[in-house]
Design a protein around this motif. Structure first.
Motif, mmCIF file in Angstrom:
data_model
loop_
_atom_site.group_PDB
_atom_site.id
_atom_site.type_symbol
_atom_site.label_atom_id
_atom_site.label_comp_id
_atom_site.label_asym_id
_atom_site.label_seq_id
_atom_site.Cartn_x
_atom_site.Cartn_y
_atom_site.Cartn_z
ATOM 1 N N ASP A 155 24.366 66.114 21.102
ATOM 2 C CA ASP A 155 25.263 66.204 19.790
ATOM 3 C C ASP A 155 26.541 65.418 20.283
ATOM 4 N N ILE A 156 27.164 65.459 21.407
ATOM 5 C CA ILE A 156 28.269 64.838 21.853
ATOM 6 C C ILE A 156 27.938 63.291 22.042
ATOM 7 N N GLN A 157 26.791 62.900 22.387
ATOM 8 C CA GLN A 157 26.487 61.546 22.434
ATOM 9 C C GLN A 157 26.363 61.095 21.113
ATOM 10 N N ALA A 158 25.987 61.811 20.221
ATOM 11 C CA ALA A 158 25.736 60.899 18.782
ATOM 12 C C ALA A 158 27.049 61.061 18.121
ATOM 13 N N GLU A 159 28.043 61.935 18.728
ATOM 14 C CA GLU A 159 29.326 61.755 17.984
ATOM 15 C C GLU A 159 30.276 60.739 18.684
ATOM 16 N N THR A 160 30.231 60.450 20.106
ATOM 17 C CA THR A 160 30.953 59.720 20.628
ATOM 18 C C THR A 160 30.259 58.322 21.237
ATOM 19 N N ASP A 184 41.111 72.353 22.364
ATOM 20 C CA ASP A 184 39.983 71.777 21.505
ATOM 21 C C ASP A 184 38.751 71.406 22.040
ATOM 22 N N LEU A 185 38.731 71.050 23.560
ATOM 23 C CA LEU A 185 37.511 70.736 24.127
ATOM 24 C C LEU A 185 36.565 71.751 24.462
ATOM 25 N N LEU A 186 37.117 73.165 24.740
ATOM 26 C CA LEU A 186 36.426 74.525 24.795
ATOM 27 C C LEU A 186 35.747 74.587 23.494
ATOM 28 N N ARG A 187 36.375 74.368 22.479
ATOM 29 C CA ARG A 187 35.812 74.900 21.008
ATOM 30 C C ARG A 187 34.722 73.637 20.747
ATOM 31 N N ARG A 188 34.800 72.419 21.277
ATOM 32 C CA ARG A 188 33.944 71.343 21.164
ATOM 33 C C ARG A 188 32.625 71.425 21.631
ATOM 34 N N VAL A 189 32.756 72.210 22.938
ATOM 35 C CA VAL A 189 31.506 72.433 23.801
ATOM 36 C C VAL A 189 31.061 73.858 23.417
ATOM 37 N N LEU A 222 34.132 65.725 29.554
ATOM 38 C CA LEU A 222 34.660 64.833 28.443
ATOM 39 C C LEU A 222 36.217 64.827 28.031
ATOM 40 N N ALA A 223 36.879 65.381 29.059
ATOM 41 C CA ALA A 223 38.264 65.299 28.813
ATOM 42 C C ALA A 223 39.156 64.023 28.389
ATOM 43 N N CYS A 224 38.526 62.917 28.983
ATOM 44 C CA CYS A 224 39.086 61.611 28.795
ATOM 45 C C CYS A 224 38.110 60.751 28.062
ATOM 46 N N ASP A 225 37.187 61.386 27.406
ATOM 47 C CA ASP A 225 36.151 60.612 26.416
ATOM 48 C C ASP A 225 35.486 59.187 27.079
ATOM 49 N N PRO A 226 34.998 59.618 28.282
ATOM 50 C CA PRO A 226 34.061 58.766 29.178
ATOM 51 C C PRO A 226 33.094 57.716 28.467
ATOM 52 N N ALA A 227 33.022 56.396 28.774
ATOM 53 C CA ALA A 227 31.971 55.893 28.281
ATOM 54 C C ALA A 227 30.507 56.139 28.840
ATOM 55 N N LEU A 228 30.552 56.728 30.201
ATOM 56 C CA LEU A 228 29.214 57.125 30.675
ATOM 57 C C LEU A 228 29.573 58.426 31.567
ATOM 58 N N SER A 255 17.120 49.849 41.984
ATOM 59 C CA SER A 255 17.866 49.022 40.985
ATOM 60 C C SER A 255 17.575 49.747 39.459
ATOM 61 N N LEU A 256 18.466 49.905 38.601
ATOM 62 C CA LEU A 256 18.329 50.349 37.411
ATOM 63 C C LEU A 256 19.494 50.042 36.426
ATOM 64 N N THR A 257 19.328 49.938 35.193
ATOM 65 C CA THR A 257 20.357 49.642 34.260
ATOM 66 C C THR A 257 20.174 50.702 33.178
ATOM 67 N N VAL A 258 21.806 51.074 32.894
ATOM 68 C CA VAL A 258 22.121 51.844 31.517
ATOM 69 C C VAL A 258 22.654 51.024 30.561
ATOM 70 N N PRO A 259 21.880 50.849 29.659
ATOM 71 C CA PRO A 259 22.564 50.258 28.317
ATOM 72 C C PRO A 259 23.465 51.107 27.542
ATOM 73 N N ARG A 260 24.245 50.498 26.752
ATOM 74 C CA ARG A 260 25.356 51.305 25.869
ATOM 75 C C ARG A 260 24.640 52.369 24.969
ATOM 76 N N ALA A 261 25.265 53.402 24.797
ATOM 77 C CA ALA A 261 24.810 54.385 23.791
ATOM 78 C C ALA A 261 23.371 54.976 24.258
ATOM 79 N N THR A 262 23.220 54.874 25.344
ATOM 80 C CA THR A 262 21.659 55.297 25.791
ATOM 81 C C THR A 262 21.485 56.282 26.954
ATOM 82 N N THR A 263 20.267 57.115 26.792
ATOM 83 C CA THR A 263 20.322 58.030 27.802
ATOM 84 C C THR A 263 19.175 57.696 28.696
ATOM 85 N N VAL A 264 19.590 57.395 30.092
ATOM 86 C CA VAL A 264 18.503 57.089 30.917
ATOM 87 C C VAL A 264 18.232 58.085 31.876
#
Length: 341
Positions: free
Chosen positions: A212-217, A147-152, A182-188, A34-43
């Motif tokens: 950086d991507i997590q801070a951005e999205t 654009d994705l290739l430049r982003r990473v 990251l192609a479809c901007d996933p929530a997780l 059992s575990l939980t992943v909150p929003r905008a958090t790294t577990v």
């Protein structure tokens, strides 16, 4: 429905059991996790090899190879504008779960060279991921892929667009895998040991890229690793797994500075500490992780635990002792302390 709070759960795994039926018997790869992943958090999920980390991650998206199967538990996916959805109840090959894979929840696998097809260019594979979930033209998909290739951080993306995976380095391939995820901007984003096969410099760059991507999205991350140095750098919360179960969970500072479970303490004691000198002694954990089909009675860690109490730890299933919000450990020793008080 009110807007979600950052501390609201995005993913909740409750009592997950993923078993593999073999001729030799049932292999309980995940046994009540059992575990939980909150929003905008790294577990970060940590533990030795064979503790069920990767199977837990793959269970979320129904990517369990035959003869594996989720036999119990819930995997609740909290969408912003809908009721929570139990992913464990969906068919792994059904349209509903397939629509979530890659669009709402994406995964980066451990071996980028094995995850990318050597038969297609990286540009084709990126465009396929985009067009699978978005109604765009081929030209629009190509522009988004570049654009994705430049982003990473891929240098000369127009040139790399037509390259094959075997023409690129491991670090470059991992960046492309992250771009596909990251192609479809996933929530997780689920990252299954994404830096294991890379050199230290490339590891650091990949970690910085993900942060950086997590801070951005604002996406959440479920990060699977056995590298406690990576955990210290990237985690907000830590989940420690042993033999298919969660033995301890808490904030990264709590885990590193006030570990409760003997297994967590042993893991932390096995890494060198800066400033301790060249003659420092590291903790060793005797024995190996038992095979999941040969699970010990009582606490699964007791055969390797220096604090185990005969007649207690080898008999009783350890209860979960709660120390605070999102802070707990499964150990009969803490349960005894509580009962004495």
């Amino acid at each position: 429905m009110p807007p979600p709070n950052e501390r609201d759960p995005l993913l909740e795994i409750s009592g997950l059991r993923t078993h593999f039926s073999t001729r030799e018997g049932t292999v309980k790869a995940v046994d009540g996790a059992s575990l939980t992943v909150p929003r905008a958090t790294t577990v970060c999920v940590v533990g030795e090899s064979g503790c069920g980390k990767s199977v837990t991650a793959r269970s979320v998206l129904g990517l369990i190879d035959h003869p594996g199967k989720i036999v119990a538990g819930e995997i609740r996916w909290h969408r912003t504008d809908r009721e929570p959805l139990d992913l464990a109840a969906l068919s792994p090959t059904g349209p509903e779960l397939r629509s979530i894979r890659g669009r709402e929840i994406a995964m980066v696998f451990q071996e980028p060279m094995a995850s990318l097809s050597p038969m297609y260019t990286v540009g084709d594979q990126l465009m396929e991921a985009i067009r699978l979930h978005k109604e765009v033209t081929k030209d629009e998909a190509r522009s988004m892929a570049l654009d994705l290739l430049r982003r990473v951080g891929i240098p000369r993306p127009e040139q790399r667009f037509g390259a094959y995976s075997f023409q690129l380095s491991g670090g470059m391939c991992q960046r492309i895998m992250i771009a596909i995820a990251l192609a479809c901007d996933p929530a997780l984003l689920i990252a299954d040991e994404p830096t294991t096969a890379l050199d230290v410099t490339t590891q650091a760059r990949i970690i910085d890229l993900l942060r950086d991507i997590q801070a951005e999205t604002g996406m959440s991350m479920l990060f699977i690793t056995h590298d406690l140095g990576v955990v210290a750098e990237i985690a907000d919360e830590v989940v420690v797994m042993y033999l298919g179960t969660v033995v301890e969970r808490g904030g990264v500072d709590e885990i590193f500075h006030d570990a409760k479970h003997p297994y967590t303490k042993a893991l932390l004691g096995s890494i060198p500490r800066m400033g301790a000198g060249t003659r420092q002694r590291l903790t060793t954990i005797r024995g190996n992780v038992p095979h999941p089909s040969d699970r010990p009675s009582g606490c699964p860690f007791h055969p390797r635990c220096g604090d185990a109490v005969p007649g207690l730890c080898d008999v009783e299933e350890p209860p979960e002792v709660v120390f605070g919000p999102a802070r707990s450990a499964r150990c009969v020793l803490h349960a005894m302390e509580r009962s004495v008080r």
